[in-house]
Design a protein around this motif. Structure first.
Motif, PDB file in Angstrom:
ATOM      1  N   GLU A 104      -8.352 -20.108  18.509  1.00  0.00           N
ATOM      2  CA  GLU A 104      -7.275 -19.211  18.920  1.00  0.00           C
ATOM      3  C   GLU A 104      -6.217 -19.085  17.829  1.00  0.00           C
ATOM      4  OE1 GLU A 104      -3.865 -18.731  22.398  1.00  0.00           O
ATOM      5  OE2 GLU A 104      -5.377 -20.291  22.595  1.00  0.00           O
ATOM      6  N   ILE A 105      -5.874 -20.201  17.223  1.00  0.00           N
ATOM      7  CA  ILE A 105      -4.886 -20.192  16.133  1.00  0.00           C
ATOM      8  C   ILE A 105      -5.441 -19.425  14.936  1.00  0.00           C
ATOM      9  CG2 ILE A 105      -3.701 -21.639  14.428  1.00  0.00           C
ATOM     10  CD1 ILE A 105      -3.312 -23.699  16.679  1.00  0.00           C
ATOM     11  N   ILE A 106      -6.697 -19.641  14.635  1.00  0.00           N
ATOM     12  CA  ILE A 106      -7.330 -18.932  13.522  1.00  0.00           C
ATOM     13  C   ILE A 106      -7.342 -17.430  13.800  1.00  0.00           C
ATOM     14  CG2 ILE A 106      -9.501 -18.569  12.279  1.00  0.00           C
ATOM     15  CD1 ILE A 106     -10.011 -21.608  12.642  1.00  0.00           C
ATOM     16  N   ALA A 107      -7.690 -17.034  15.017  1.00  0.00           N
ATOM     17  CA  ALA A 107      -7.718 -15.616  15.380  1.00  0.00           C
ATOM     18  C   ALA A 107      -6.328 -15.010  15.286  1.00  0.00           C
ATOM     19  CB  ALA A 107      -8.287 -15.449  16.787  1.00  0.00           C
ATOM     20  N   ASN A 108      -5.314 -15.714  15.763  1.00  0.00           N
ATOM     21  CA  ASN A 108      -3.930 -15.222  15.673  1.00  0.00           C
ATOM     22  C   ASN A 108      -3.491 -15.076  14.223  1.00  0.00           C
ATOM     23  OD1 ASN A 108      -3.542 -14.987  18.432  1.00  0.00           O
ATOM     24  ND2 ASN A 108      -2.720 -17.052  18.644  1.00  0.00           N
ATOM     25  N   PHE A 109      -3.850 -16.044  13.412  1.00  0.00           N
ATOM     26  CA  PHE A 109      -3.525 -15.993  11.989  1.00  0.00           C
ATOM     27  C   PHE A 109      -4.170 -14.762  11.348  1.00  0.00           C
ATOM     28  CE2 PHE A 109      -4.629 -16.947   7.571  1.00  0.00           C
ATOM     29  CZ  PHE A 109      -3.384 -17.242   7.054  1.00  0.00           C
ATOM     30  N   ASN A 110      -5.455 -14.560  11.619  1.00  0.00           N
ATOM     31  CA  ASN A 110      -6.169 -13.417  11.057  1.00  0.00           C
ATOM     32  C   ASN A 110      -5.570 -12.095  11.531  1.00  0.00           C
ATOM     33  OD1 ASN A 110      -7.952 -14.901   9.496  1.00  0.00           O
ATOM     34  ND2 ASN A 110      -9.454 -15.069  11.133  1.00  0.00           N
ATOM     35  N   ASP A 111      -5.151 -12.040  12.786  1.00  0.00           N
ATOM     36  CA  ASP A 111      -4.515 -10.825  13.314  1.00  0.00           C
ATOM     37  C   ASP A 111      -3.230 -10.501  12.559  1.00  0.00           C
ATOM     38  OD1 ASP A 111      -6.527 -10.525  15.181  1.00  0.00           O
ATOM     39  OD2 ASP A 111      -5.360 -11.357  16.846  1.00  0.00           O
ATOM     40  N   GLN A 112      -2.527 -11.520  12.125  1.00  0.00           N
ATOM     41  CA  GLN A 112      -1.285 -11.317  11.384  1.00  0.00           C
ATOM     42  C   GLN A 112      -1.538 -10.994   9.909  1.00  0.00           C
ATOM     43  OE1 GLN A 112       1.934 -11.400  12.692  1.00  0.00           O
ATOM     44  NE2 GLN A 112       0.819 -11.429  14.625  1.00  0.00           N
ATOM     45  N   ILE A 113      -2.541 -11.609   9.333  1.00  0.00           N
ATOM     46  CA  ILE A 113      -2.788 -11.498   7.894  1.00  0.00           C
ATOM     47  C   ILE A 113      -3.605 -10.264   7.520  1.00  0.00           C
ATOM     48  CG2 ILE A 113      -3.949 -12.624   5.930  1.00  0.00           C
ATOM     49  CD1 ILE A 113      -1.245 -13.849   6.797  1.00  0.00           C
ATOM     50  N   ASP A 114      -4.542  -9.865   8.350  1.00  0.00           N
ATOM     51  CA  ASP A 114      -5.432  -8.751   8.001  1.00  0.00           C
ATOM     52  C   ASP A 114      -4.680  -7.466   7.637  1.00  0.00           C
ATOM     53  OD1 ASP A 114      -7.691 -10.290   8.165  1.00  0.00           O
ATOM     54  OD2 ASP A 114      -8.248  -9.615  10.194  1.00  0.00           O
ATOM     55  N   PRO A 115      -3.672  -7.040   8.401  1.00  0.00           N
ATOM     56  CA  PRO A 115      -2.947  -5.824   7.994  1.00  0.00           C
ATOM     57  C   PRO A 115      -2.235  -5.981   6.646  1.00  0.00           C
ATOM     58  CG  PRO A 115      -2.453  -6.369  10.281  1.00  0.00           C
ATOM     59  CD  PRO A 115      -3.228  -7.510   9.712  1.00  0.00           C
ATOM     60  N   LEU A 116      -1.720  -7.169   6.386  1.00  0.00           N
ATOM     61  CA  LEU A 116      -1.059  -7.411   5.099  1.00  0.00           C
ATOM     62  C   LEU A 116      -2.069  -7.357   3.959  1.00  0.00           C
ATOM     63  CD1 LEU A 116       1.293 -10.359   6.111  1.00  0.00           C
ATOM     64  CD2 LEU A 116       1.922  -7.973   5.746  1.00  0.00           C
ATOM     65  N   ASP A 117      -3.236  -7.930   4.187  1.00  0.00           N
ATOM     66  CA  ASP A 117      -4.295  -7.927   3.180  1.00  0.00           C
ATOM     67  C   ASP A 117      -4.758  -6.497   2.889  1.00  0.00           C
ATOM     68  OD1 ASP A 117      -6.048  -9.333   1.417  1.00  0.00           O
ATOM     69  OD2 ASP A 117      -7.691  -8.980   2.849  1.00  0.00           O
ATOM     70  N   ASP A 118      -4.896  -5.694   3.930  1.00  0.00           N
ATOM     71  CA  ASP A 118      -5.277  -4.287   3.752  1.00  0.00           C
ATOM     72  C   ASP A 118      -4.219  -3.536   2.949  1.00  0.00           C
ATOM     73  OD1 ASP A 118      -7.592  -4.711   5.208  1.00  0.00           O
ATOM     74  OD2 ASP A 118      -6.758  -3.900   7.074  1.00  0.00           O
ATOM     75  N   HIS A 119      -2.964  -3.809   3.245  1.00  0.00           N
ATOM     76  CA  HIS A 119      -1.865  -3.152   2.531  1.00  0.00           C
ATOM     77  C   HIS A 119      -1.884  -3.536   1.048  1.00  0.00           C
ATOM     78  CE1 HIS A 119       1.836  -0.893   2.525  1.00  0.00           C
ATOM     79  NE2 HIS A 119       2.454  -1.877   1.907  1.00  0.00           N
ATOM     80  N   ILE A 120      -2.134  -4.785   0.762  1.00  0.00           N
ATOM     81  CA  ILE A 120      -2.210  -5.252  -0.628  1.00  0.00           C
ATOM     82  C   ILE A 120      -3.345  -4.545  -1.357  1.00  0.00           C
ATOM     83  CG2 ILE A 120      -2.808  -7.250  -2.078  1.00  0.00           C
ATOM     84  CD1 ILE A 120      -1.228  -8.962  -0.004  1.00  0.00           C
ATOM     85  N   LYS A 121      -4.501  -4.435  -0.716  1.00  0.00           N
ATOM     86  CA  LYS A 121      -5.650  -3.775  -1.344  1.00  0.00           C
ATOM     87  C   LYS A 121      -5.352  -2.304  -1.630  1.00  0.00           C
ATOM     88  CE  LYS A 121      -9.047  -6.882   0.660  1.00  0.00           C
ATOM     89  NZ  LYS A 121     -10.070  -7.066   1.695  1.00  0.00           N
ATOM     90  N   LYS A 122      -4.684  -1.626  -0.711  1.00  0.00           N
ATOM     91  CA  LYS A 122      -4.320  -0.227  -0.920  1.00  0.00           C
ATOM     92  C   LYS A 122      -3.333  -0.096  -2.074  1.00  0.00           C
ATOM     93  CE  LYS A 122      -5.143   1.221   3.825  1.00  0.00           C
ATOM     94  NZ  LYS A 122      -4.538   1.628   5.101  1.00  0.00           N
ATOM     95  N   ASN A 123      -2.373  -1.015  -2.158  1.00  0.00           N
ATOM     96  CA  ASN A 123      -1.393  -0.976  -3.252  1.00  0.00           C
ATOM     97  C   ASN A 123      -2.052  -1.212  -4.600  1.00  0.00           C
ATOM     98  OD1 ASN A 123       0.780  -0.430  -1.601  1.00  0.00           O
ATOM     99  ND2 ASN A 123       1.470  -2.540  -1.472  1.00  0.00           N
ATOM    100  N   VAL A 124      -3.013  -2.112  -4.650  1.00  0.00           N
ATOM    101  CA  VAL A 124      -3.729  -2.380  -5.901  1.00  0.00           C
ATOM    102  C   VAL A 124      -4.499  -1.132  -6.337  1.00  0.00           C
ATOM    103  CG1 VAL A 124      -5.618  -3.712  -6.925  1.00  0.00           C
ATOM    104  CG2 VAL A 124      -3.853  -4.880  -5.610  1.00  0.00           C
ATOM    105  N   ALA A 125      -5.165  -0.487  -5.399  1.00  0.00           N
ATOM    106  CA  ALA A 125      -5.911   0.729  -5.722  1.00  0.00           C
ATOM    107  C   ALA A 125      -4.974   1.828  -6.208  1.00  0.00           C
ATOM    108  CB  ALA A 125      -6.705   1.202  -4.506  1.00  0.00           C
ATOM    109  N   GLU A 126      -3.841   1.992  -5.555  1.00  0.00           N
ATOM    110  CA  GLU A 126      -2.875   3.007  -5.981  1.00  0.00           C
ATOM    111  C   GLU A 126      -2.316   2.688  -7.361  1.00  0.00           C
ATOM    112  OE1 GLU A 126       1.187   5.245  -4.476  1.00  0.00           O
ATOM    113  OE2 GLU A 126       0.346   3.648  -3.265  1.00  0.00           O
ATOM    114  N   SER A 127      -2.063   1.430  -7.608  1.00  0.00           N
ATOM    115  CA  SER A 127      -1.553   1.022  -8.910  1.00  0.00           C
ATOM    116  C   SER A 127      -2.558   1.352 -10.011  1.00  0.00           C
ATOM    117  CB  SER A 127      -1.250  -0.478  -8.904  1.00  0.00           C
ATOM    118  OG  SER A 127      -0.791  -0.904 -10.156  1.00  0.00           O
TER     119      SER A 127
END
Length: 61
Positions: free
Chosen positions: A6-29
């Motif tokens: 449950e803790i792992i799932a909650n962590f992933n729910d919080q981190i996944d959108p941030l990780d996606d945002h980072i990947k999009k920023n890298v591609a734009e850069s």
């Protein structure tokens, strides 16, 4: 002590959108770097004027 699933799932729910945002920023850069590297030397040398650079940006994007 290992975290519960449950803790792992909650962590992933919080981190996944941030990780996606980072990947999009890298591609734009990378796109911005390519555009800069394409246009700046031509603009500085006078080979390309501002109107032509707009068309070149559209071709790259």
């Amino acid at each position: 002590m290992e975290p519960t699933s449950e803790i792992i799932a909650n962590f992933n729910d919080q981190i996944d959108p941030l990780d996606d945002h980072i990947k999009k920023n890298v591609a734009e850069s990378r796109t911005l770097i390519q555009t800069r590297d394409l246009l700046l030397p031509k603009l500085m040398s006078g080979e390309l004027c501002l109107q032509e650079s707009k068309a070149a940006v559209k071709a790259v994007a």
